[in-house]
Motif scaffolding. Structure first.
Motif, PDB file in Angstrom:
ATOM      1  N   CYS A   1      -6.493   7.611 -24.706  1.00  0.00           N
ATOM      2  CA  CYS A   1      -5.576   7.891 -25.827  1.00  0.00           C
ATOM      3  C   CYS A   1      -4.748   9.154 -25.679  1.00  0.00           C
ATOM      4  O   CYS A   1      -3.515   9.098 -25.605  1.00  0.00           O
ATOM      5  CB  CYS A   1      -6.368   7.983 -27.125  1.00  0.00           C
ATOM      6  SG  CYS A   1      -7.431   6.558 -27.435  1.00  0.00           S
TER       7      CYS A   1
ATOM      8  N   HIS B   1      -7.883  -0.264 -32.299  1.00  0.00           N
ATOM      9  CA  HIS B   1      -8.955   0.620 -31.826  1.00  0.00           C
ATOM     10  C   HIS B   1     -10.224   0.422 -32.670  1.00  0.00           C
ATOM     11  O   HIS B   1     -10.147   0.352 -33.898  1.00  0.00           O
ATOM     12  CB  HIS B   1      -8.461   2.068 -31.926  1.00  0.00           C
ATOM     13  CG  HIS B   1      -9.318   3.097 -31.258  1.00  0.00           C
ATOM     14  ND1 HIS B   1     -10.623   3.338 -31.629  1.00  0.00           N
ATOM     15  CD2 HIS B   1      -9.052   3.961 -30.239  1.00  0.00           C
ATOM     16  CE1 HIS B   1     -11.121   4.303 -30.875  1.00  0.00           C
ATOM     17  NE2 HIS B   1     -10.189   4.707 -30.014  1.00  0.00           N
TER      18      HIS B   1
ATOM     19  N   LYS C   1      -1.707   8.247 -35.873  1.00  0.00           N
ATOM     20  CA  LYS C   1      -2.445   9.050 -34.889  1.00  0.00           C
ATOM     21  C   LYS C   1      -1.488   9.826 -33.999  1.00  0.00           C
ATOM     22  O   LYS C   1      -0.602   9.244 -33.377  1.00  0.00           O
ATOM     23  CB  LYS C   1      -3.307   8.100 -34.049  1.00  0.00           C
ATOM     24  CG  LYS C   1      -4.034   8.746 -32.877  1.00  0.00           C
ATOM     25  CD  LYS C   1      -5.018   7.739 -32.317  1.00  0.00           C
ATOM     26  CE  LYS C   1      -5.527   8.091 -30.936  1.00  0.00           C
ATOM     27  NZ  LYS C   1      -6.493   7.088 -30.458  1.00  0.00           N
TER      28      LYS C   1
ATOM     29  N   ASP D   1      -3.056   0.931 -30.454  1.00  0.00           N
ATOM     30  CA  ASP D   1      -4.039   1.831 -29.858  1.00  0.00           C
ATOM     31  C   ASP D   1      -5.111   0.990 -29.153  1.00  0.00           C
ATOM     32  O   ASP D   1      -5.795   0.197 -29.792  1.00  0.00           O
ATOM     33  CB  ASP D   1      -4.670   2.677 -30.982  1.00  0.00           C
ATOM     34  CG  ASP D   1      -5.481   3.844 -30.454  1.00  0.00           C
ATOM     35  OD1 ASP D   1      -5.745   3.895 -29.243  1.00  0.00           O
ATOM     36  OD2 ASP D   1      -5.847   4.706 -31.273  1.00  0.00           O
ATOM     37  N   ASP D   2      -5.223   1.143 -27.857  1.00  0.00           N
ATOM     38  CA  ASP D   2      -6.233   0.414 -27.070  1.00  0.00           C
ATOM     39  C   ASP D   2      -5.966  -1.096 -27.009  1.00  0.00           C
ATOM     40  O   ASP D   2      -6.905  -1.883 -26.856  1.00  0.00           O
ATOM     41  CB  ASP D   2      -7.654   0.605 -27.642  1.00  0.00           C
ATOM     42  CG  ASP D   2      -8.237   1.973 -27.353  1.00  0.00           C
ATOM     43  OD1 ASP D   2      -7.501   2.844 -26.858  1.00  0.00           O
ATOM     44  OD2 ASP D   2      -9.446   2.171 -27.626  1.00  0.00           O
TER      45      ASP D   2
ATOM     46  N   LYS E   1     -12.024   2.202 -22.087  1.00  0.00           N
ATOM     47  CA  LYS E   1     -10.854   2.178 -21.195  1.00  0.00           C
ATOM     48  C   LYS E   1     -11.100   3.157 -20.057  1.00  0.00           C
ATOM     49  O   LYS E   1     -12.130   3.110 -19.452  1.00  0.00           O
ATOM     50  CB  LYS E   1      -9.588   2.535 -21.981  1.00  0.00           C
ATOM     51  CG  LYS E   1      -9.684   3.786 -22.845  1.00  0.00           C
ATOM     52  CD  LYS E   1     -10.028   3.499 -24.287  1.00  0.00           C
ATOM     53  CE  LYS E   1     -10.042   4.771 -25.120  1.00  0.00           C
ATOM     54  NZ  LYS E   1     -10.288   4.549 -26.529  1.00  0.00           N
TER      55      LYS E   1
ATOM     56  N   ASP F   1      -0.904   2.609 -26.152  1.00  0.00           N
ATOM     57  CA  ASP F   1      -1.095   3.823 -25.342  1.00  0.00           C
ATOM     58  C   ASP F   1      -1.841   3.522 -24.044  1.00  0.00           C
ATOM     59  O   ASP F   1      -1.501   4.020 -22.984  1.00  0.00           O
ATOM     60  CB  ASP F   1      -1.790   4.930 -26.149  1.00  0.00           C
ATOM     61  CG  ASP F   1      -3.143   4.522 -26.731  1.00  0.00           C
ATOM     62  OD1 ASP F   1      -3.498   3.319 -26.676  1.00  0.00           O
ATOM     63  OD2 ASP F   1      -3.845   5.405 -27.259  1.00  0.00           O
ATOM     64  N   ASN F   2      -2.856   2.673 -24.138  1.00  0.00           N
ATOM     65  CA  ASN F   2      -3.657   2.310 -22.954  1.00  0.00           C
ATOM     66  C   ASN F   2      -4.234   0.933 -23.188  1.00  0.00           C
ATOM     67  O   ASN F   2      -4.161   0.414 -24.298  1.00  0.00           O
ATOM     68  CB  ASN F   2      -4.791   3.329 -22.715  1.00  0.00           C
ATOM     69  CG  ASN F   2      -5.613   3.601 -23.966  1.00  0.00           C
ATOM     70  OD1 ASN F   2      -5.392   4.579 -24.677  1.00  0.00           O
ATOM     71  ND2 ASN F   2      -6.550   2.696 -24.260  1.00  0.00           N
TER      72      ASN F   2
HETATM   73 CA   LIG Z   1      -5.931   4.488 -27.108  1.00  0.00          CA
END
Ligand SMILES: [Ca+2]
Ligand SMILES: [Ca+2]
Length: 505
Positions: free
Chosen positions: A78, A221, A137, A41-42, A325, A312-313
């Motif tokens: 996200c 994250h 998540k 995540d991130d 982000k 995800d990003n």
């Molecule tokens: Ca994310």
């Protein structure tokens, strides 16, 4: 601070349930491959030296699998990114473009596009005989619907409290039962997801069914830190790439110029702390990957399993004075991606791949037809290491901030706790075309009429850190008028595309 919530727009759409080919139950085991997706995540590709915290993952996945050096998030936030991953569709088709409001969050995912949950690759895999499961998540906003279990999941362990991000004192919906986790070492989120992963793989291996497992911890994250066993680990200061705290932002859009000072101050305050926590939680993610691979080997499933490690990003560690982000710059849109499994060559691929390609890839691996309304392309033709003719050379990026009081550059969330100063500022909406050479961005797409928008153009061959917007001056605008006209045409083409039209050059 009260979070803005737009009025959910209900789209009344009739959805025809089209059953996919389902093999009848037989006594024989289903030979199709397993798929395990480990989604960070991130996790950014550029600034965070993530392999330093993930040596086991590097050895187990990267050293045998295919690393995609040009992997991108089409909507780098996200919920929207996960919506595109799950459906194989661009944000303008999922109608999920951010985390909040009527085009963002879990509620929008269900309300829009004739219910996105009815069209996820997971549901297709499940309906064809796969055993499916997840832990961690799902989508931002699920907190408001803690009892919800989407169609197509056999083993559901989703976080339903925002405290999931801290790593402790969170609640998981475990197949309908809300289970509270505390603050002890055994409650650390990534480790709990690792245990769920081991359990799911062991249980699935005992069946005749192939499986799909989605290990979706929130590492790295903010603000989750290292697990207690690594609490003493020290990392250096965060790296400072060439665009860190970009000195001259006079070429940047209005919102960035206007908020540059406050953003710089926030970056100075939080960046090293953020880096330390990120590298720390990645140590736990590394252990989780090792647990997963070990369990696959112990159960005899490893040789018939595709392992996917992605994010995800991306994330801004101070690039252009940005944190978080959402921006159409390389740090936000670039994401790590490694795929390992049967027939996947070891090495690197420079093929341009995006969030919308996972769903068609997984369906193809499972021998299922790719629905005509999926925008992405299966990555399986890339597994041999080559790039087939006609593979995409550009993609469409987009973001639609939920906005507050109609203002640009607004506060979207406010995080209290031990870092009271940490806040998140939303960005104005944008559309962007990323080609192999250029990034062309149109700002304020949703907020402003055509004549009042702002534009950026970067030549990545000469300016990979995006320090010099070629459209910031009148002479630049004249010099690049033809390039812009071409990119603008293509941007417009992709901004409304559906299905195969999104893949045509
Ligand atoms: Ca994310
Ligand atoms: Ca500049």
């Amino acid at each position: 601070m009260t979070l803005f919530r737009g009025t959910a727009r209900l789209l009344v759409t009739t959805v025809l349930a089209v059953p996919l080919a389902v093999s009848g139950s037989t006594a024989e085991a289903d030979p199709r491959p397993n798929i395990v997706m480990i989604l960070a995540d991130d996790l950014d590709e550029r600034a965070t030296p993530y392999w330093e915290s993930m040596p086991k993952t590097k050895a187990l996945l990267q050293d045998s699998g295919l690393t995609f050096t040009d992997s991108f998030a089409t909507t780098p936030i996200c919920c929207a990114a996960r919506a595109s991953i799950l459906t194989g569709q661009y944000g303008h088709n999922t109608q999920v473009l951010t985390n909040e409001g009527d085009q963002g969050g879990f509620a929008a995912f269900v309300a829009n596009n004739g219910d996105n949950e009815s069209r996820t690759f997971v549901k297709h895999l499940h309906d064809s005989g796969y055993r499916t499961g997840m832990a961690g998540k799902y989508l931002n906003g699920l907190e408001d619907h803690p009892h919800h279990i989407p169609p197509g999941w056999d083993d559901w362990n989703a976080g339903v409290t925002k405290s999931l991000y801290t790593g402790y004192n969170y609640t998981l919906n475990e197949n309908g039962t809300l289970v509270e986790y505390g603050s002890g070492p055994g409650d650390y989120q990534v480790d709990v997801i690792a245990d769920k992963s081991v359990k799911f793989i062991e249980e699935s291996a005992a069946t005749d069914r192939p499986f799909f497992w989605y290990a979706a911890s929130t590492a790295p994250h903010s603000p989750m830190s290292a697990p207690p066993r690594y609490a003493g680990t020290r990392f250096g200061a965060a790296p400072h790439p060439k665009n860190f705290q970009e000195q001259d932002v006079s070429d940047k859009p209005t919102w960035l110029r206007q908020s540059a000072k406050a953003r710089s101050a926030t970056v100075a305050l939080t960046n090293d702390w953020d880096h330390h926590n990120r590298m720390g939680s990645l140590l736990a993610l590394d252990d989780m990957v090792a647990d997963i691979v070990r369990t696959l080997k112990e159960t005899g499933e490893y040789d018939n399993t595709y392992l996917v490690f992605a994010s995800d990003n991306g994330y801004n560690m101070g690039a252009h004075r940005l944190f978080q982000k959402m921006a159409p710059y390389e740090e936000s849109i670039r994401v790590p991606l490694v795929i390992a499994g049967p027939g996947v060559r070891h090495g690197t691929s420079r093929a341009m791949v995006t969030s919308i390609d996972y769903a068609p890839t997984f369906l193809e691996l499972a021998g299922l037809p790719v629905p005509a309304d999926m925008d992405g392309a299966s990555m399986t033709p890339l597994f041999g290491g080559g790039i087939p003719q006609g593979w995409r050379t550009d993609f469409f990026g987009q973001y639609g901030g939920s906005g507050l009081d109609g203002r640009d550059g607004i506060f979207q969330e406010y995080t209290t706790g031990d870092r009271k100063e940490l806040y998140v500022i939303d960005l104005p909406s944008w559309s962007s075309l990323r080609t192999e050479r250029y990034t062309y961005t149109r700002w304020y797409d949703l907020e402003r009429a055509a004549g009042e928008r702002e534009y950026e153009l970067y030549d990545l061959t000469t300016d990979p850190y995006q320090l010099d917007n070629l459209l910031a001056t009148e002479s630049g605008r004249q010099k690049y008028a033809e390039v812009v006209a071409r990119l603008d045409r293509r941007l417009n083409e992709l901004s409304g595309c559906k299905g195969i039209a999104c893949r045509k050059a």
